[in-house]
Design an enzyme around this catalytic site. Structure first.
Site, short mmCIF file in Angstrom:
data_model
loop_
_atom_site.label_atom_id
_atom_site.label_comp_id
_atom_site.label_asym_id
_atom_site.label_seq_id
_atom_site.Cartn_x
_atom_site.Cartn_y
_atom_site.Cartn_z
N ASP A 78 64.60 98.62 47.32
CA ASP A 78 65.71 97.60 47.14
C ASP A 78 65.19 96.32 47.96
O ASP A 78 64.21 96.50 48.94
CB ASP A 78 66.99 98.26 47.87
CG ASP A 78 66.87 98.31 49.51
OD1 ASP A 78 65.88 99.10 49.97
OD2 ASP A 78 67.53 98.15 50.28
N GLU A 139 67.10 100.68 52.47
CA GLU A 139 66.42 100.17 53.71
C GLU A 139 66.93 98.82 54.20
O GLU A 139 67.06 98.80 55.59
CB GLU A 139 65.06 100.15 53.51
CG GLU A 139 64.15 100.04 54.82
CD GLU A 139 64.07 98.66 55.41
OE1 GLU A 139 63.83 98.41 56.58
OE2 GLU A 139 64.34 97.67 54.56
#
Length: 370
Positions: A78, A139
């Site tokens: 991400d 994350e």
């Protein structure tokens, strides 16, 4: 290491935009990773999560070390950037040996480095331990859905390495501050702001005062960072706001300070009669503190670097990542194996192209020597 091939791979990854929380985009990218890791000989799978699936891959060891404890690599797919960032403020470009674009530095460059190192090992047949890879989908918001996965899958590994960006000079990261996100939600009472303001309870006014109180708590402690990242509330200027909320990010050097600050913040009372204040912890990654085990691991990585003509250093870091979890668990851990560059979470995000190949060579040397 084929640098032009690495750059092409990185471009394809960057052009596949993957904002945190966009499950459709993240899952499509996860499929790409599973396919690639399977090509390289791993047993790979997606681990379901409502906001985007994680990826776990297990690469077998080779030769005399094939039955040894595995080495773990932590990464994420991400980014902080919305879909469309590439076509707007941050187009891909390679200029004067520097690559620009959303995610090139944090951390799709790290993904390319890792898979290039693994492909190199498959090609040359060198002895090495099994390699485990965890690629997390959230994350950038503290890995709330991945913490249990990282904790469970890291059991029994000999060491853990992160593919996050290094220090500006290329040094690896030997410890990290803890990171906690909280949300303060205030419920007030709506009323006409001109005709009947006394019967209303402004959630916005209450939230502002709560944020001032949070600042007062933080000021009583050393080595704490606090950032209010999001505010939302109310609706119209002629209506007393009935609801408001704020997301706050904290950084802590040690767990004692973290406990003291969070205990004080979660106990803050409402300052207006009738207002309801709720504090919820959204994500938490505890402080990863310096240890002898990490220093020993750094010495081994320094030696691995010397074997390929690279000088490796290490230093503490204030930013948090998933290596906080392995370091906190006592697993020998290092982070910062991503490319050299700058501008994480900024529109000038960039990575030095040559460092992609250099880091891939270092990762391959680590895997064959640890």
């Amino acid at each position: 290491m084929d640098l032009p091939l690495m750059i092409d791979r990185l471009r394809s990854y960057v052009e596949d935009e993957t904002r945190t929380g966009d499950a459709t985009a993240l899952n499509a990218f996860a499929d790409r990773l599973v396919h690639r890791y399977t090509e390289l000989g791993a047993t790979a799978r997606r681990v379901p999560s409502p906001t985007g699936d994680h990826v776990v891959a297990d690469f077998p060891g080779q030769g005399a070390l094939s039955d040894a404890a595995p080495v773990l690599f932590l990464a994420h797919h991400d980014t902080v950037w919305p879909i469309g960032q590439l076509a707007g403020a941050m187009p891909w470009r390679l200029q004067d040996g520097v690559i620009h674009g959303p995610g090139v530095f944090d951390m799709k460059g790290g993904l390319v480095i890792l898979e290039t190192a693994l492909a190199h090992l498959v090609g040359n047949g060198a002895d090495h331990r099994p390699v485990q890879v965890i690629v997390v989908a959230d994350e950038e918001v503290g890995s709330p859905s991945a913490r249990e996965l990282v904790t469970t899958e890291s059991a029994g590994v000999v060491a853990a390495f992160g593919l996050e960006p290094p220090h500006p000079n290329g040094d690896l990261k030997t410890s990290r501050w803890g990171s906690t996100r909280i949300r303060i939600t205030v419920t007030g009472r709506e009323a006409h702001a001109a005709l009947d303001p006394e019967s209303g309870i402004s959630a916005i006014d209450e939230l502002v005062d709560q944020l001032i109180a949070v600042r007062s708590v933080v000021a009583r402690h050393e080595h704490v960072l606090c950032n209010v990242g999001t505010l939302e509330g109310g609706g119209r200027t002629n209506v007393v706001a009935g609801s408001a909320w704020a997301d706050i990010g904290f950084r802590f050097m040690d767990p004692e300070t973290e406990s003291a600050v969070l205990e004080a913040v979660t106990a803050l009372p409402a300052l207006r009669a009738g207002a309801v204040v709720e504090v919820k912890v959204m994500s938490n990654r505890p402080a990863w503190q310096p240890s002898a085990a990490t220093e020993d691991l750094l010495a081994k990585v320094v030696a691995a670097g010397e074997s390929i003509g690279q000088e490796v250093g290490g230093a503490a870091a204030s930013g948090a990542a998933d290596t906080n979890l392995t370091g906190w668990l006592g697993i020998p851990t290092l982070d910062g194996l991503g490319p050299v560059g700058k501008g994480a979470h900024a529109v000038h995000e960039q990575a030095v192209a040559a460092s992609l190949a250099e880091r891939a060579a270092l990762v391959a040397a680590i895997i064959t020597t640890i």
